[in-house]
Design a protein around this motif. Structure first.
Motif, short mmCIF file in Angstrom:
data_model
loop_
_atom_site.label_atom_id
_atom_site.label_comp_id
_atom_site.label_asym_id
_atom_site.label_seq_id
_atom_site.Cartn_x
_atom_site.Cartn_y
_atom_site.Cartn_z
N ALA A 63 69.75 -17.43 23.91
CA ALA A 63 71.08 -16.69 23.85
C ALA A 63 71.94 -16.95 22.69
CB ALA A 63 71.84 -16.78 25.08
N LEU A 64 71.98 -18.63 22.69
CA LEU A 64 72.51 -19.21 21.28
C LEU A 64 71.91 -18.91 20.23
CD1 LEU A 64 73.04 -22.75 23.12
CD2 LEU A 64 74.85 -21.35 22.28
N ALA A 65 70.71 -18.95 19.98
CA ALA A 65 69.74 -18.79 18.84
C ALA A 65 70.04 -17.30 18.49
CB ALA A 65 68.65 -19.22 18.94
N LEU A 66 70.03 -16.36 19.25
CA LEU A 66 70.47 -15.10 19.00
C LEU A 66 71.73 -14.74 18.47
CD1 LEU A 66 68.60 -13.47 21.95
CD2 LEU A 66 67.74 -12.99 19.71
N ARG A 67 72.94 -15.55 19.29
CA ARG A 67 74.09 -15.54 18.56
C ARG A 67 74.24 -15.81 17.06
NH1 ARG A 67 78.62 -18.19 22.07
NH2 ARG A 67 77.80 -20.01 21.09
N ALA A 68 73.44 -16.84 16.84
CA ALA A 68 73.29 -17.55 15.41
C ALA A 68 72.58 -16.66 14.40
CB ALA A 68 73.01 -18.77 15.45
N ASP B 281 83.51 -21.81 7.74
CA ASP B 281 83.52 -21.93 9.12
C ASP B 281 82.23 -21.29 9.98
OD1 ASP B 281 85.77 -23.56 8.83
OD2 ASP B 281 87.16 -21.95 9.35
N VAL B 282 82.00 -20.06 9.58
CA VAL B 282 80.91 -19.04 10.13
C VAL B 282 79.72 -20.06 9.74
CG1 VAL B 282 79.62 -17.21 9.79
CG2 VAL B 282 82.05 -17.06 9.71
N THR B 283 79.37 -20.49 8.70
CA THR B 283 78.06 -21.40 8.63
C THR B 283 78.07 -22.45 9.41
OG1 THR B 283 78.06 -20.55 6.22
CG2 THR B 283 76.72 -22.47 6.84
N GLU B 284 79.14 -23.15 9.43
CA GLU B 284 79.16 -24.55 10.49
C GLU B 284 79.12 -24.09 11.89
OE1 GLU B 284 82.77 -26.27 9.54
OE2 GLU B 284 82.26 -26.92 7.74
N GLN B 285 79.56 -22.90 12.26
CA GLN B 285 79.48 -22.62 13.80
C GLN B 285 77.85 -22.10 13.83
OE1 GLN B 285 82.54 -20.90 16.05
NE2 GLN B 285 83.78 -20.51 14.13
N ILE B 286 77.27 -21.40 12.99
CA ILE B 286 75.78 -21.08 12.90
C ILE B 286 75.11 -21.99 13.46
CG2 ILE B 286 73.94 -20.05 11.71
CD1 ILE B 286 76.01 -17.87 10.50
N ILE B 287 75.29 -23.20 12.46
CA ILE B 287 74.23 -24.33 12.60
C ILE B 287 74.60 -25.36 13.89
CG2 ILE B 287 74.18 -26.68 11.48
CD1 ILE B 287 74.72 -25.49 8.86
N ASP C 212 75.39 -23.96 16.65
CA ASP C 212 74.59 -22.96 17.69
C ASP C 212 73.18 -23.24 17.66
OD1 ASP C 212 76.73 -21.91 19.23
OD2 ASP C 212 76.75 -19.87 18.31
N LEU C 213 72.74 -23.50 16.50
CA LEU C 213 71.19 -23.49 16.35
C LEU C 213 70.88 -25.06 16.75
CD1 LEU C 213 70.33 -21.89 13.00
CD2 LEU C 213 69.90 -20.97 15.26
N LYS C 214 71.72 -26.08 16.66
CA LYS C 214 71.34 -27.47 16.99
C LYS C 214 71.34 -27.40 18.40
CE LYS C 214 72.84 -29.93 12.87
NZ LYS C 214 73.94 -30.91 12.32
N GLU C 215 72.54 -26.80 19.21
CA GLU C 215 72.52 -26.58 20.46
C GLU C 215 71.32 -25.87 21.22
OE1 GLU C 215 75.54 -25.58 24.33
OE2 GLU C 215 76.14 -25.48 22.23
N ALA C 216 71.12 -24.83 20.48
CA ALA C 216 69.77 -23.94 20.93
C ALA C 216 68.59 -24.85 20.97
CB ALA C 216 69.54 -22.89 20.10
N ALA C 217 68.24 -25.77 19.93
CA ALA C 217 67.04 -26.55 19.65
C ALA C 217 67.11 -27.71 20.92
CB ALA C 217 67.02 -27.31 18.61
N THR C 218 68.12 -28.07 21.37
CA THR C 218 68.35 -29.17 22.50
C THR C 218 67.90 -28.44 23.68
OG1 THR C 218 70.06 -30.19 21.33
CG2 THR C 218 69.82 -30.60 23.79
#
Length: 477
Positions: free
Chosen positions: A144-149, A190-196, A198-204
């Motif tokens: 879900a996090l990755a899809l949002r990103a 800011d959008v780019t930072e939030q995408i990254i 979310d992706l880092k949390e998704a990977a975890t």
């Protein structure tokens, strides 16, 4: 997709729309009760996750417009679009035209609605009392996090000039929670930072994804929930997406690290194996693997794809045709990709990459092709990213490109010669050619041109920024 999703899709798609408009006033407490009921079981979360993927498959999104539709049109991928064609104005970057603006508005609304679906999962999952099987809770959350990103990234690439501006006026809303309040725009930076983030949390969260751990799963395990991981934003798809984001944001160091993680899994663990000549060029055309499906890090399962392409590549006397003729684009006679152009309705060189064949019966046995797949992230893109990051050492970059070409049918004598492709600019030129060949019908060429800041395409001055909907400009600032 799970059947139970249909029971709950309406309240998610309508009541949790994140688009900045007055629809929020219609949200009723009943929806909260329905949400609590839906998210009281693991199956409810699975159904909601399936709903996100299903929303993405619409023809207004990745089923057409964000792949072979308007995004390939503005990349000047298609030629022969006449003055009466639905994309006639889009071809000339006339985005406010009456036949173009509704397509763009629907992209915006559809992506934010799908993001709302993902946010509904994330709003409930951490505090849910549902009993989850094994690692499913974290895997669902990670997807879900990755899809949002993923969807915010495409919104960024479509509606913002770049990824670095610090001005909120240049940006879009990054919607990361369920709220009845208008979500205002933040800067592209800011959008780019939030995408990254979310992706880092998704990977975890995806640390125990079977595609990463190597745990074998079967159709009998949890009703087969964790099989076919390339139909989901799995761990390595997240790494691939992260490489794409970092590259777009101008951070080749981190882009290379993420892409290399995928390549190492491919080379050392034989994940996402190259498609073989037998699969791609099966003597029975009905069985050909037209999208090289084994190489998909992530693909959407689009059950209506056969219907969606009708009028674009099938069932029409005016199909979309390549602007650069296949004969000019595919210089190697054995390039697998050059075989996916057919003659139909007396018209030659019709792209057949997305043709959906029904299979064939041989000696009473029905054989079905690998169909209904729309590639979202490919193995080959990771090689192109690493080659671009290494172009300061052209021989190293050329070796990466030749790895792809060798697995596209090139003979040794047809591979790139490092003594000829001997500069960073020459490497970049070869990468462009590969984007033009590899991503036909997939929508990635436009974003490549945008990242490279190419000012003119096919004689037109390119407008890389889609206009935001009027209601967003009115309410969302």
């Amino acid at each position: 997709m799970r059947k139970g999703f249909l029971k709950y899709s309406l309240w998610i798609l309508v009541c949790f729309s994140m688009v900045a408009c007055n629809d929020w006033l219609d949200v009723k407490p009943k929806t909260e009760m329905e949400a609590e009921d839906m998210f009281s079981t693991e199956d409810g979360f699975k159904d909601a996750l399936a709903g996100v993927y299903t929303a993405m498959t619409k023809s207004s999104l990745y089923g057409r417009e964000l792949t072979y539709g308007i995004v390939d049109v503005v990349a000047q991928q298609w030629g022969g679009i006449g003055s009466n064609h639905r994309y006639a104005n889009a071809l000339k970057y006339e985005y406010e035209a009456t036949n173009t603006k509704p397509i763009i508005d629907t992209l915006w609304n559809g992506l934010y609605n799908a993001i709302a679906n993902a946010n509904s999962i994330l709003a409930y999952i951490d505090n849910s009392k549902a009993v989850f099987t094994g690692d499913n809770k974290q895997i669902i959350k990670g997807e879900a996090l990755a899809l949002r990103a993923f969807m915010h990234f495409d919104l960024l690439r479509l509606f913002c000039a770049d990824a670095t501006s610090a001005s909120a006026e240049d940006g879009i809303p990054y919607v990361n929670e369920l709220t009845k309040q208008v979500t205002v725009s933040v800067s592209p930076k800011d959008v780019t930072e939030q995408i990254i983030k979310d992706l880092k949390e998704a990977a975890t969260c995806l640390a125990n994804d079977p595609v990463l751990t190597g745990r074998e799963v079967s159709a009998s395990d949890d009703n087969g929930y964790l099989i076919n991981r390339n139909y989901h934003l799995n761990y390595y798809a997240v790494m691939g997406l992260m490489a794409r984001v970092y590259m777009y944001a101008g951070n080749p160091t981190e882009a290379r690290k993420s892409a290399i993680a995928v390549l190492e899994a491919h080379e050392n663990r034989e994940l996402f194996p190259w498609s073989t000549r037998g699969d791609v060029l099966n003597e029975k055309k009905e069985l050909r693997d037209r999208t090289f499906s084994t190489e998909h890090l992530f693909a959407l399962n689009i059950r209506k794809l056969k219907d969606y392409i009708e009028g674009s590549f099938t069932g029409t006397s005016v199909p979309l045709l390549m602007r650069i003729s296949p004969g000019s684009l595919f210089v190697a006679g054995n390039d697998f990709r050059s075989f996916f152009f057919e003659t139909t309705n007396y018209i030659g060189d019709v792209p057949s990459k997305l043709w959906q064949m029904d299979g064939i019966t041989v000696e009473g046995q029905l054989y079905t092709p690998k169909r209904d797949r729309m590639p979202m992230i490919r193995l080959s893109e990771m090689y192109y990213i690493v080659a671009e990051c290494d172009k300061a050492t052209p021989s190293v970059a050329v070796a990466r490109l030749n790895e792809v070409l060798a697995n596209r049918g090139y003979e040794d004598t047809e591979l790139l010669d490092a003594s000829v492709v001997n500069s960073g600019d020459a490497v970049q030129e070869e990468i462009l050619k590969e984007y033009q060949r590899e991503f036909i019908c997939e929508g990635q060429l436009f974003f490549y041109h945008k990242r490279m800041k190419d000012e003119k395409l096919n004689g037109y001055t390119v407008n890389y920024v889609f206009p935001k909907p009027e209601n967003e400009l009115e309410f969302g600032k």
